[in-house]
Write a protein that holds these residues in place. Structure first.
Motif, PDB file in Angstrom:
ATOM      1  N   GLU A 169       0.826  -1.215   0.000  1.00 27.03           N
ATOM      2  CA  GLU A 169       0.000   0.000   0.000  1.00 27.03           C
ATOM      3  C   GLU A 169       0.857   1.261   0.000  1.00 27.03           C
ATOM      4  OE1 GLU A 169      -2.371  -0.662   3.461  1.00 27.03           O
ATOM      5  OE2 GLU A 169      -3.397  -2.338   2.476  1.00 27.03           O
ATOM      6  N   ASP A 170       1.897   1.270   0.782  1.00 32.22           N
ATOM      7  CA  ASP A 170       2.674   2.506   0.901  1.00 32.22           C
ATOM      8  C   ASP A 170       3.509   2.816  -0.343  1.00 32.22           C
ATOM      9  OD1 ASP A 170       1.491   2.910   3.271  1.00 32.22           O
ATOM     10  OD2 ASP A 170       3.235   2.511   4.543  1.00 32.22           O
ATOM     11  N   LEU A 171       3.608   1.854  -1.258  1.00 31.81           N
ATOM     12  CA  LEU A 171       4.281   2.161  -2.529  1.00 31.81           C
ATOM     13  C   LEU A 171       3.604   3.348  -3.201  1.00 31.81           C
ATOM     14  CD1 LEU A 171       4.906  -1.334  -4.186  1.00 31.81           C
ATOM     15  CD2 LEU A 171       6.646   0.284  -3.417  1.00 31.81           C
ATOM     16  N   GLU A 172       2.297   3.459  -2.977  1.00 32.82           N
ATOM     17  CA  GLU A 172       1.531   4.548  -3.597  1.00 32.82           C
ATOM     18  C   GLU A 172       2.030   5.920  -3.152  1.00 32.82           C
ATOM     19  OE1 GLU A 172      -0.401   3.615  -5.895  1.00 32.82           O
ATOM     20  OE2 GLU A 172      -0.177   1.507  -5.333  1.00 32.82           O
ATOM     21  N   LEU A 173       2.612   5.982  -1.958  1.00 26.18           N
ATOM     22  CA  LEU A 173       3.029   7.275  -1.416  1.00 26.18           C
ATOM     23  C   LEU A 173       4.416   7.693  -1.904  1.00 26.18           C
ATOM     24  CD1 LEU A 173       2.000   6.645   2.313  1.00 26.18           C
ATOM     25  CD2 LEU A 173       0.636   7.690   0.496  1.00 26.18           C
ATOM     26  N   LEU A 174       5.103   6.785  -2.593  1.00 27.52           N
ATOM     27  CA  LEU A 174       6.516   7.031  -2.897  1.00 27.52           C
ATOM     28  C   LEU A 174       6.722   7.624  -4.281  1.00 27.52           C
ATOM     29  CD1 LEU A 174       8.003   3.733  -1.428  1.00 27.52           C
ATOM     30  CD2 LEU A 174       7.976   6.010  -0.390  1.00 27.52           C
TER      31      LEU A 174
ATOM     32  N   LYS B 166       8.736   1.472 -12.655  1.00 31.47           N
ATOM     33  CA  LYS B 166       9.316   0.146 -12.897  1.00 31.47           C
ATOM     34  C   LYS B 166       9.710  -0.530 -11.576  1.00 31.47           C
ATOM     35  CE  LYS B 166      13.448  -1.687 -15.132  1.00 31.47           C
ATOM     36  NZ  LYS B 166      14.688  -1.211 -15.723  1.00 31.47           N
ATOM     37  N   VAL B 167      10.310   0.233 -10.686  1.00 30.98           N
ATOM     38  CA  VAL B 167      10.747  -0.336  -9.408  1.00 30.98           C
ATOM     39  C   VAL B 167       9.533  -0.685  -8.546  1.00 30.98           C
ATOM     40  CG1 VAL B 167      12.037   0.102  -7.294  1.00 30.98           C
ATOM     41  CG2 VAL B 167      12.946   0.867  -9.487  1.00 30.98           C
ATOM     42  N   LYS B 168       8.542   0.193  -8.557  1.00 32.33           N
ATOM     43  CA  LYS B 168       7.334  -0.113  -7.799  1.00 32.33           C
ATOM     44  C   LYS B 168       6.717  -1.412  -8.300  1.00 32.33           C
ATOM     45  CE  LYS B 168       5.758   4.574  -6.795  1.00 32.33           C
ATOM     46  NZ  LYS B 168       4.553   5.420  -6.776  1.00 32.33           N
ATOM     47  N   SER B 169       6.688  -1.568  -9.609  1.00 31.00           N
ATOM     48  CA  SER B 169       6.026  -2.775 -10.117  1.00 31.00           C
ATOM     49  C   SER B 169       6.876  -4.010  -9.829  1.00 31.00           C
ATOM     50  CB  SER B 169       5.625  -2.603 -11.580  1.00 31.00           C
ATOM     51  OG  SER B 169       6.498  -3.272 -12.419  1.00 31.00           O
ATOM     52  N   MET B 170       8.208  -3.854  -9.790  1.00 32.97           N
ATOM     53  CA  MET B 170       9.039  -5.001  -9.398  1.00 32.97           C
ATOM     54  C   MET B 170       8.744  -5.386  -7.941  1.00 32.97           C
ATOM     55  SD  MET B 170      12.559  -3.942 -11.334  1.00 32.97           S
ATOM     56  CE  MET B 170      13.694  -5.255 -10.898  1.00 32.97           C
TER      57      MET B 170
ATOM     58  N   TYR C 271      13.978  -4.784   2.208  1.00 31.66           N
ATOM     59  CA  TYR C 271      14.485  -4.993   3.567  1.00 31.66           C
ATOM     60  C   TYR C 271      14.544  -3.675   4.329  1.00 31.66           C
ATOM     61  CZ  TYR C 271      16.038  -9.562   1.799  1.00 31.66           C
ATOM     62  OH  TYR C 271      16.096 -10.810   1.252  1.00 31.66           O
ATOM     63  N   SER C 272      15.026  -2.608   3.667  1.00 24.58           N
ATOM     64  CA  SER C 272      15.144  -1.358   4.419  1.00 24.58           C
ATOM     65  C   SER C 272      13.765  -0.761   4.686  1.00 24.58           C
ATOM     66  CB  SER C 272      16.085  -0.371   3.738  1.00 24.58           C
ATOM     67  OG  SER C 272      15.679  -0.146   2.438  1.00 24.58           O
ATOM     68  N   ARG C 273      12.833  -0.956   3.787  1.00 25.53           N
ATOM     69  CA  ARG C 273      11.463  -0.470   4.055  1.00 25.53           C
ATOM     70  C   ARG C 273      10.881  -1.219   5.247  1.00 25.53           C
ATOM     71  NH1 ARG C 273       7.566  -1.033  -0.531  1.00 25.53           N
ATOM     72  NH2 ARG C 273       6.383   0.455   0.726  1.00 25.53           N
ATOM     73  N   PHE C 274      11.141  -2.520   5.301  1.00 22.44           N
ATOM     74  CA  PHE C 274      10.633  -3.345   6.401  1.00 22.44           C
ATOM     75  C   PHE C 274      11.222  -2.895   7.741  1.00 22.44           C
ATOM     76  CE2 PHE C 274      11.862  -7.595   8.492  1.00 22.44           C
ATOM     77  CZ  PHE C 274      10.757  -7.617   9.320  1.00 22.44           C
ATOM     78  N   TRP C 275      12.523  -2.762   7.829  1.00 22.78           N
ATOM     79  CA  TRP C 275      13.148  -2.336   9.099  1.00 22.78           C
ATOM     80  C   TRP C 275      12.647  -0.964   9.511  1.00 22.78           C
ATOM     81  CZ3 TRP C 275      18.788  -3.737  10.677  1.00 22.78           C
ATOM     82  CH2 TRP C 275      18.940  -5.139  10.650  1.00 22.78           C
ATOM     83  N   HIS C 276      12.555  -0.090   8.520  1.00 18.53           N
ATOM     84  CA  HIS C 276      12.126   1.274   8.828  1.00 18.53           C
ATOM     85  C   HIS C 276      10.703   1.268   9.397  1.00 18.53           C
ATOM     86  CE1 HIS C 276      13.258   5.535   8.196  1.00 18.53           C
ATOM     87  NE2 HIS C 276      11.952   5.718   8.355  1.00 18.53           N
ATOM     88  N   LYS C 277       9.864   0.437   8.843  1.00 19.62           N
ATOM     89  CA  LYS C 277       8.476   0.384   9.319  1.00 19.62           C
ATOM     90  C   LYS C 277       8.390  -0.170  10.739  1.00 19.62           C
ATOM     91  CE  LYS C 277       6.057   0.356   4.911  1.00 19.62           C
ATOM     92  NZ  LYS C 277       5.671   1.769   5.107  1.00 19.62           N
ATOM     93  N   VAL C 278       9.222  -1.153  11.052  1.00 20.12           N
ATOM     94  CA  VAL C 278       9.231  -1.670  12.417  1.00 20.12           C
ATOM     95  C   VAL C 278       9.664  -0.559  13.368  1.00 20.12           C
ATOM     96  CG1 VAL C 278      10.151  -3.398  13.995  1.00 20.12           C
ATOM     97  CG2 VAL C 278       9.745  -4.015  11.606  1.00 20.12           C
ATOM     98  N   LEU C 279      10.727   0.163  13.003  1.00 22.55           N
ATOM     99  CA  LEU C 279      11.199   1.259  13.862  1.00 22.55           C
ATOM    100  C   LEU C 279      10.113   2.333  14.004  1.00 22.55           C
ATOM    101  CD1 LEU C 279      14.890   1.567  12.578  1.00 22.55           C
ATOM    102  CD2 LEU C 279      14.134   0.682  14.800  1.00 22.55           C
ATOM    103  N   TYR C 280       9.374   2.551  12.946  1.00 21.95           N
ATOM    104  CA  TYR C 280       8.275   3.526  12.992  1.00 21.95           C
ATOM    105  C   TYR C 280       7.178   3.046  13.954  1.00 21.95           C
ATOM    106  CZ  TYR C 280       4.146   6.096  11.431  1.00 21.95           C
ATOM    107  OH  TYR C 280       3.009   6.857  11.393  1.00 21.95           O
ATOM    108  N   ASP C 281       6.802   1.789  13.809  1.00 21.53           N
ATOM    109  CA  ASP C 281       5.745   1.240  14.672  1.00 21.53           C
ATOM    110  C   ASP C 281       6.135   1.324  16.146  1.00 21.53           C
ATOM    111  OD1 ASP C 281       4.330   0.651  12.432  1.00 21.53           O
ATOM    112  OD2 ASP C 281       4.601  -1.535  12.529  1.00 21.53           O
ATOM    113  N   LEU C 282       7.418   1.109  16.410  1.00 19.58           N
ATOM    114  CA  LEU C 282       7.861   1.096  17.803  1.00 19.58           C
ATOM    115  C   LEU C 282       8.161   2.511  18.311  1.00 19.58           C
ATOM    116  CD1 LEU C 282      10.159  -2.077  17.688  1.00 19.58           C
ATOM    117  CD2 LEU C 282       7.805  -1.918  18.518  1.00 19.58           C
ATOM    118  N   GLY C 283       7.944   3.499  17.460  1.00 22.08           N
ATOM    119  CA  GLY C 283       8.059   4.894  17.905  1.00 22.08           C
ATOM    120  C   GLY C 283       9.464   5.468  17.885  1.00 22.08           C
TER     121      GLY C 283
END
Ligand code: ANZ
Length: 942
Positions: free
Chosen positions: A272-277, A282-286, A645-657
């Motif tokens: 979902e957040d790909l929409e915000l970027l 091409k990269v989004k679709s990959m 991977y970096s989007r995933f880590w960043h989101k965890v850090l975001y969730d944890l504040g």
């Protein structure tokens, strides 16, 4: 090529360029010119920071022993130009470059030579830093990091612990601290994953139950185990015949306990957040394909051994399902394998064996070494009939059950219903095996190949209330799912291709895990105070290897040999106890999954990154802005793994504040590659391109004719050109201008050393405008610009601003060349200062050294870095103006100048604002205005 010993004394030659470049590079370092202040902490200066900031980043390099070739800095130069331009717009700019320095090459070199990977890595970093510095990149050196610095990987380990000590709350769709979960389990607000009451469990079971929720977990997964090398191998490291690429040892598929990261929990948010970027489509679709979300149904086919569940995206085609296929590894295969083939079974179905069990065994052996990709892409379909039939739930037909390697065990349920009329792979299989092909969609002939288009449904009704005939795809899918749900034989299912992230490597040169095991083998995370867990010194970097054929051996990574390090006594809150350290290391992706945050606060010893600094540099600015680095430039080869991977880590850090941004990289840009000619000899072996000579369109190496090819510049094609050589022969500014001038940044471009001189001549002409080549005298004089000069200048400023802002540096160069040529022609002797000073400012992002030098020659103290970028007057951009008559009641009363293409409104405005006209119509009523574009204006006045 230029020659320093010839020509006038003050000519801009390579020698002079090198002198100027060293001088200004020293100046920048001594003055900390590119040091960007932070709001708080060590790098804060106490000043009020401009709200306008730019955080620009390059994908950081691996410090390879071969050093840089001219292809590497393409992106680094482009971001430097952009950063410099933005400084001149008054922004606070963060730009630096670090090193992704864990990884295999240094470790392999250590295995061969015994040199510690740190020694090799540090030497390579020093060499690459020297090469990069010579390019004049305006980096904040205080912010440079290497992932191998213990002060860096301490925080990599810390982030690992945050992820380890978190779980994903499905309802809130976010990660939460594990303590919240434990509290819920204790109060009974939540049950264990398997539904059991937490309080009824033993201590050991409780541990396990909690571990099952963690975002990092140990799991048994299938890996390529190579006892001869003592390591697990990636699929790409295994040959087609199931041996190791390196060493040619047997490789076994083996279930091993490995650390995994639960990235799949974030599938929907990552999508979902790909929409915000602001990323290339091409990269989004990959990324979308990699995550691979598909909606469909899970459907049960009844069999003698109970229901066989399949996942299908096309439940609407159920009436065309004429057989089933299980992955050869599917857990029901052994039970479903009949004792004997009954009656006249088609010989093609039996793999040449007499009993189903023999056929299954022979088949499994035959496919054991194939990779998933091979299994899926092979057009020659193979498989084995199990001797058993299952029931199609909509038609009640008995359909034969097969195993085949084109069905994968890791996806869906590992079993499919086959619809050969409308699925290509099923069609290939059915054709090979002589199975029925039943069309259920109108509009195609299915004898030769599957019809995969859309069409109204046919042959799709039963007498149990399901009728899809005449319906289109969407409607039929909904109806089929509803019917299956109603009958209790199926339900809607969302399926993802994304797998959890295998996070352990049996290697030396990586981040150790901050995990220890107690005597019962239970894992414990270390407290923050025990970080970093530093890599121990070892003598032998080889993993422990085994008898190459010993499939039952278990990996023992190099760290297992450091027994003093492995066995520890620690107090983890229950008094001193003996523990054993985890001997895996993290994969190379770990450091790059969060380095953008360390750049922000590189010297912070209390936190990985202070949140106020993070908010300033990457926080969201507006409602639909996810935040993140303003511009991230790198190769498209990192479109999925690194960037997921970096989007995933960043989101965890975001969730944890811990951070305020939801995404690490707000804008992504993929630069093209520098390509170059390469040459092969008669045996097809690459020869050094630099030593090839051209004679009449043919190419020779050591007298032997060679063949010209074209490809990405690099070591393997032996066509690398070192930036050091180009900088020595022309100067770094010339190299920068040339690389930027070669073409649009996002396309690949051919390198041609012979063309570099063109960029050099441009800088020479620029120099000559300001400096007398014979005397060294500064030539600018304080005269007014002519109207023509002003137009040329303002048009250039307007165009260059627009182009710099959009990373179109190639057209910046073109416009600057045009302007320099104009001035050279117009002012052969002395150029107006007002014409040349803005030019020097405009050049400075591209060719900063020469710009600094000319700026100071023009009498300005200090650096040009923060001089405001020239602005333009809109009126001077007007290409052509015409003088038109203004009439009042039919009589010409004045003439005004307007743009040739001025609109009626503009013409009217120009007429009314003319002084004489204004006087004449004062106190009167303008009842009508007639404007004829390009011709005249008539005012009817009463
Ligand atoms: C029947 C069918 C009819 C299908 C049809 C497709 C077209 P995506 O979109 O990639 O999710 N499939 C399911 N599990 C599989 C596995 N483990 N190995 C190989 N293939 C598998 O693909 C889902 C489709 O791929 C499923 O829908 C199934 O084939 C196949 F006209 O079911 B279908």
């Amino acid at each position: 090529m230029t020659n320093a010993t010839e020509g006038p004394a003050f000519r801009y030659t390579a020698g002079l360029a090198n002198e100027i470049e060293q001088k200004w590079q020293r100046y920048w370092v001594d003055n900390g010119t590119f040091n960007a202040p932070n709001p708080v902490g060590d790098l804060a200066t106490g000043e009020v920071l401009p709200e306008d900031k730019l955080n620009v980043q390059d994908m950081f390099p691996y410090p390879s022993g071969a050093g840089l070739h001219v292809g590497h800095p393409l992106g680094y130069i482009a971001t430097d130009v952009y950063a410099r331009y933005n400084r001149m717009l008054g922004k606070n700019v963060l730009h630096t470059l670090g090193y992704d320095s864990f990884g295999l090459p240094a470790e392999q070199y250590a295995i061969q030579t015994g040199t510690h990977p740190r020694t090799t890595t540090e030497a390579n970093i020093a060499n690459m830093t020297r090469q990069l510095d010579a390019l004049g990149l305006g980096h904040d050196r205080r912010r440079s990091v290497a992932t191998t610095d213990p002060e860096f990987y301490r925080w990599t380990q810390w982030i690992f612990l945050q992820i380890y000590n978190a779980w994903f709350d499905e309802e809130q769709q976010k990660a939460r601290p594990i303590e919240d979960l434990v509290r819920d389990l204790m109060t009974g607000a939540r049950t264990c994953k398997d539904g059991r009451e937490f309080l009824s469990l033993t201590t050991e079971e409780k541990h396990k139950a909690i571990d099952e929720f963690r975002l990092v977990y140990l799991s048994d997964s299938m890996v390529n185990w190579c006892p001869g090398l003592g390591t697990v191998l990636a699929n790409e490291e295994v040959t087609a015949d199931g041996r190791s690429e390196r060493g040619n040892y047997p490789v076994f598929r083996k279930r091993l306990r490995q650390w995994m990261m639960r990235i799949t929990a974030y599938s929907d948010r990552l999508l979902e957040d790909l929409e915000l970027l602001d990323w290339p489509e091409k990269v989004k679709s990959m990324q979308r394909n990699w995550i691979g979300r598909s909606r469909g149904a899970q459907v049960a086919f009844a069999s003698p051994e109970g229901p066989i569940e399949v996942f299908t995206t096309r439940p609407d085609t159920l009436f065309g399902a004429s057989y089933m296929v299980l992955a050869p590894e599917h857990e029901l295969v052994d039970a479903l394998t009949a004792d004997a083939y009954e009656g006249g079974v088609d010989k093609r179905w039996t793999f040449g064996e007499n009993s189903p069990a023999e056929a299954v065994a022979a088949y499994r052996q035959a496919i054991a070494a194939k990779s998933d990709v091979e299994r899926q892409e092979n057009k020659d379909k193979t498989g084995v009939f199990l001797g058993t039939y299952a029931t199609n739930p909509v038609s009640g037909e008995q359909v034969p059950v097969f195993i085949a390697d084109y069905v994968l065990t890791g996806y869906g349920t590992g079993a499919i219903m086959a619809v050969p009329a409308h699925d290509e792979r099923d069609h290939e299989f059915a054709s090979t095996f002589g199975l029925p092909i039943l069309p259920v969609l109108e509009g195609g002939d299915v004898t030769e190949e599957a019809f995969t288009g859309d069409g109204a449904h046919i042959n799709s009704a039963n007498d149990d209330g399901l009728d899809l005939n005449g319906l289109g795809k969407g409607e039929a899918i909904e109806k089929a799912i509803a019917w299956l749900q109603d009958k209790g034989v199926g339900e809607e299912k969302i399926q993802y291709k994304l797998r959890d992230w295998l996070f352990a490597r049996q290697r030396y040169w990586g981040e150790p895990f901050p995990i220890v095991y107690d005597e019962n083998g239970q894992a414990h995370s270390l407290p923050e105070e025990m970080l970093p867990v530093e890599l121990p010194q070892i003598e032998d970097y080889n993993p422990v290897s085994f008898d190459p054929d010993d499939a039952d051996s278990e990996p023992a990574p190099p760290l297992a040999k450091a027994t003093d390090w492995v066995e520890v006594e620690l107090d983890l809150g229950h008094g001193k106890q003996k523990y054993r350290r985890d001997t895996n290391v993290m994969p190379q992706w770990a450091g790059s999954s969060w380095y953008q945050l360390r750049y922000i606060d590189p010297t912070n010893s209390e936190e990985f990154c202070n949140i106020e600094n993070e908010r300033y540099w990457t926080g969201p600015r507006g409602e639909n802005d996810p935040g993140g680095v303003d511009l991230y430039v790198g190769g498209v080869e990192h479109a999925v793994l690194h960037l997921l991977y970096s989007r995933f880590w960043h989101k965890v850090l975001y969730d944890l504040g811990f951070v305020t941004s939801r995404e690490p990289y707000r804008r992504l840009y993929n630069q093209g590659y520098i390509q170059a000619y390469a040459y092969t000899d008669a045996r097809g072996v690459y020869v050094p391109a630099a030593e090839v000579e051209e004679k009449d369109g043919r190419f020779f190496y050591n007298g032997e004719e060679v063949n010209q090819e074209y490809g990405k510049m690099g070591k393997s094609l032996k066509n690398a050109v070192a930036p050091d050589d180009i900088a020595r022969d022309f100067g770094a500014d010339t190299l920068r201008v040339y690389e930027m001038a070669m073409g649009p940044l996002d396309t690949s471009r051919p390198w041609a050393t012979k063309d570099v001189v063109g960029s050099h001549r441009f800088l020479q002409r620029l120099w000559r405008l300001v400096v007398d080549e014979e005397t060294g005298e500064v030539l600018a004089r304080n005269t007014e610009l002519t109207e023509d000069d002003a137009k040329q200048l303002h048009r250039t400023i307007a165009g260059v601003r627009e182009d710099y802002g959009h990373l179109r540096d190639n057209t910046v160069v073109a416009k600057l060349i045009e302007y320099v040529n104009y001035l050279t022609k117009t002012y052969p002797n002395e150029v107006p200062r007002a014409a040349v000073e803005p030019l020097v400012q405009m050049v400075s992002p591209l060719a900063p050294h020469i710009a600094e030098e000319l700026w100071s020659k023009l009498g300005h103290p200090g650096t040009i870095t923060f001089e405001p970028f020239p602005t333009f007057d809109e009126a001077l951009l007007v290409d052509d103006t015409v003088e038109i008559p203004v009439q009042i009641n039919g009589k010409v009363r004045a003439r005004v100048r307007v743009a040739a293409d001025a609109s009626r409104e503009d013409m009217e405005a120009a007429a009314l604002s003319d002084g004489r006209i204004a006087e004449l119509i004062e106190g009167k009523n303008v009842v009508k205005v007639i404007a004829v574009p390009g011709r005249m204006v008539n005012l009817v006045v009463k």
